[in-house]
Design a protein around this motif. Structure first.
Motif, PDB file in Angstrom:
ATOM      1  N   GLU A   1      48.995  50.753  28.661  1.00 45.72           N
ATOM      2  CA  GLU A   1      47.795  51.192  29.377  1.00 45.72           C
ATOM      3  C   GLU A   1      46.515  50.574  28.818  1.00 45.72           C
ATOM      4  O   GLU A   1      45.507  50.505  29.501  1.00 45.72           O
ATOM      5  CB  GLU A   1      47.696  52.719  29.384  1.00 45.72           C
ATOM      6  CG  GLU A   1      48.755  53.393  30.237  1.00 45.72           C
ATOM      7  CD  GLU A   1      48.711  52.981  31.717  1.00 45.72           C
ATOM      8  OE1 GLU A   1      47.619  52.764  32.272  1.00 45.72           O
ATOM      9  OE2 GLU A   1      49.802  52.869  32.312  1.00 45.72           O
TER      10      GLU A   1
ATOM     11  N   PRO B   1      50.141  47.367  33.869  1.00 44.92           N
ATOM     12  CA  PRO B   1      50.898  48.366  33.123  1.00 44.92           C
ATOM     13  C   PRO B   1      52.272  48.635  33.733  1.00 44.92           C
ATOM     14  O   PRO B   1      52.444  48.639  34.951  1.00 44.92           O
ATOM     15  CB  PRO B   1      50.020  49.613  33.187  1.00 44.92           C
ATOM     16  CG  PRO B   1      48.638  49.061  33.322  1.00 44.92           C
ATOM     17  CD  PRO B   1      48.795  47.848  34.201  1.00 44.92           C
TER      18      PRO B   1
ATOM     19  N   SER C   1      52.357  51.802  36.158  1.00 50.94           N
ATOM     20  CA  SER C   1      51.355  52.012  37.200  1.00 50.94           C
ATOM     21  C   SER C   1      50.912  50.662  37.755  1.00 50.94           C
ATOM     22  O   SER C   1      51.234  49.620  37.217  1.00 50.94           O
ATOM     23  CB  SER C   1      50.149  52.769  36.648  1.00 50.94           C
ATOM     24  OG  SER C   1      49.356  51.933  35.837  1.00 50.94           O
TER      25      SER C   1
END
Length: 153
Positions: free
Chosen positions: A91, A108, A111
């Motif tokens: 992240e 990431p 995500s």
């Protein structure tokens, strides 16, 4: 001496193939969009071209782009990468799984936020491959780039 007009056809031949998909037929100001392949190996570039055409066709099927399609030139840039896909990061952006793709695209693992690529590589590619930039008609900053990444996420 007038040598007339030399027609390069649909492709700007350079190290990578740049295909003119749409040609602007209206308006005085040049409006150019470049769609770049990233994470497509040489043998996957036909897939890139098909996906890029589908995406551009869809974009120009909805307003306001539908009405203004004739005001745009769109290039499909068949850029081969050494590996398929995009890299994974945590992240904070630290690369966890590198992928040897041309523009360094990555995001990431869990995500779709914070997708990034090597901006200088993108700018350099546009500056040396898009005919309107090479000829000096447009500056690199005036040509938006769409990065189409070969990744199943």
């Amino acid at each position: 001496v007038d040598f007339g007009t030399i027609d390069r056809g649909d492709a700007w031949n350079s190290e990578d193939q740049v295909i003119r998909y749409f040609t602007q037929t209206k308006g005085r100001k040049k409006n150019v969009v470049a769609v770049l392949a990233d994470g497509f190996r040489a043998e996957e570039l036909d897939l890139f071209e098909s996906l890029a055409k589908d995406a551009i066709d869809y974009m120009f099927s909805v307003e306001p782009y539908k009405t203004y399609q004739e005001y745009f030139t769109v290039y499909l840039c068949r850029v081969a990468s050494n590996e398929s896909g995009a890299g994974y990061t945590d992240e904070s952006g630290k690369i966890l799984t590198p992928v040897d793709n041309y523009f360094g695209s990555r995001w990431p693992e869990k995500s779709y936020s914070n997708m990034t690529a090597n901006e200088e590589t993108v700018k350099s590619y546009l500056s040396s491959h898009i005919p309107e930039i090479v000829s000096g008609e447009l500056a690199q900053k005036d040509v938006p780039a769409v990065l189409l990444i070969n990744d199943n996420r």
